[in-house]
Every structure is written in structure tokens, then in C-alpha cells.
Write an enzyme that holds these catalytic residues in place. Structure first.
Site: not given
Length: 152
Positions: A38, A67
Site C-alpha cells: 500500500s 505490511k
């Protein structure tokens, strides 16, 4: 899911789950991994931790922080990789030209899921995408056109 369990879910999926996939890929002899992450995953490193996009996205169980752990693990794995960091995902077809930016440069924007998939597939064989982070959004001011031989 249960909002009270979002931290655990983000940890299990975006950190532990991704690390397990990387380990399995190495064990299976996979040569290239394309990871969809992202934009703003590394937002803290470039002063974006107070930006609306970072605050809203990371509110879901600290997903950007989780992440980032997996991204770092992939980078140190020895595997050839491309990390694709899309903006907000849209379910509709692309309406604008693909904008590709370098790591830690985009803090907002949206992109069609179809376009993200096209970039991932192209990244598998494009040597320019080797061991790179690609941040991608759509530029809604321009019509879609070809990317890496694929007509968008």
C-alpha cells in the site's frame, strides 16, 4: 471482521502470513515475488504519519506497520522482488493513465484493481521492476494508455 480483533488480524495476515509466503516461495525455488502492499506503508520514514491517508489506513489494526515488517523481510530474503504499493483500490475499470512513482513519494490517489493486477503481471518479467518498489495510482486527468506492452 471484529474491530476489537483488527490488530491481531493485521499482524496475522499482513505480517506473519506474508512472511510465511516468502519462506514458502524460497523453499519452493520461486525466483520472483511480487508483493502488493500500500502507498504510505513506510509513511513514518518520510513524515507522513499525520497525513489523513496514513491515519485512516493504519487505524485498521496498524496494517501499514505490519505490511512494512513483511516488506523488509522480503527485501532481505535474497529473492528477486517487486513491491507494488497501490493507492486506494477501485472496483471499476481504469479511468485514467497509470502513474508510477518511486518509493515513498505518493501519499494519496486511487487506482483500479484491474490496473494493479496488470502492473503485477508485467512486473514478473520486466527487469526494470527487479528489486524495486513501485507506487502506483491513476491520473484521472488523462485517458488510459499502454503500460509495458499492455493496453490499459
Amino acid at each position: 471482521g471484529n474491530p476489537l480483533k483488527m490488530n491481531a488480524a493485521a499482524h496475522e495476515v499482513d505480517n506473519i502470513g506474508t512472511i510465511r509466503l516468502i519462506d514458502a516461495a524460497k523453499k519452493a525455488g520461486v525466483k520472483k515475488v511480487v508483493l502488493v502492499s500500500s502507498i504510505l506503508t513506510n509513511g513514518r520514514a518520510w513524515g507522513q504519519e499525520k497525513s489523513p491517508g496514513f491515519l485512516i489506513t493504519n487505524a485498521f489494526g496498524g496494517v501499514l506497520d505490519e505490511k512494512l515488517v513483511a516488506e523488509k523481510y522480503l527485501r532481505s530474503s535474497g529473492l528477486d522482488y517487486t513491491i507494488v504499493r497501490p493507492g486506494g483500490l477501485k472496483a471499476k475499470p481504469a479511468t485514467g493513465e497509470l502513474k508510477i512513482s518511486t518509493e515513498d513519494t505518493l501519499n494519496s490517489g486511487e487506482i483500479s484493481r484491474d490496473l494493479v493486477a496488470d502492473v503485477c503481471v508485467a512486473s514478473l518479467t520486466d527487469p526494470k521492476a527487479s528489486n524495486k518498489v513501485l507506487e502506483i495510482i491513476e491520473d484521472d486527468g488523462t485517458p488510459p494508455k499502454a503500460f509495458n506492452g499492455l493496453v490499459m
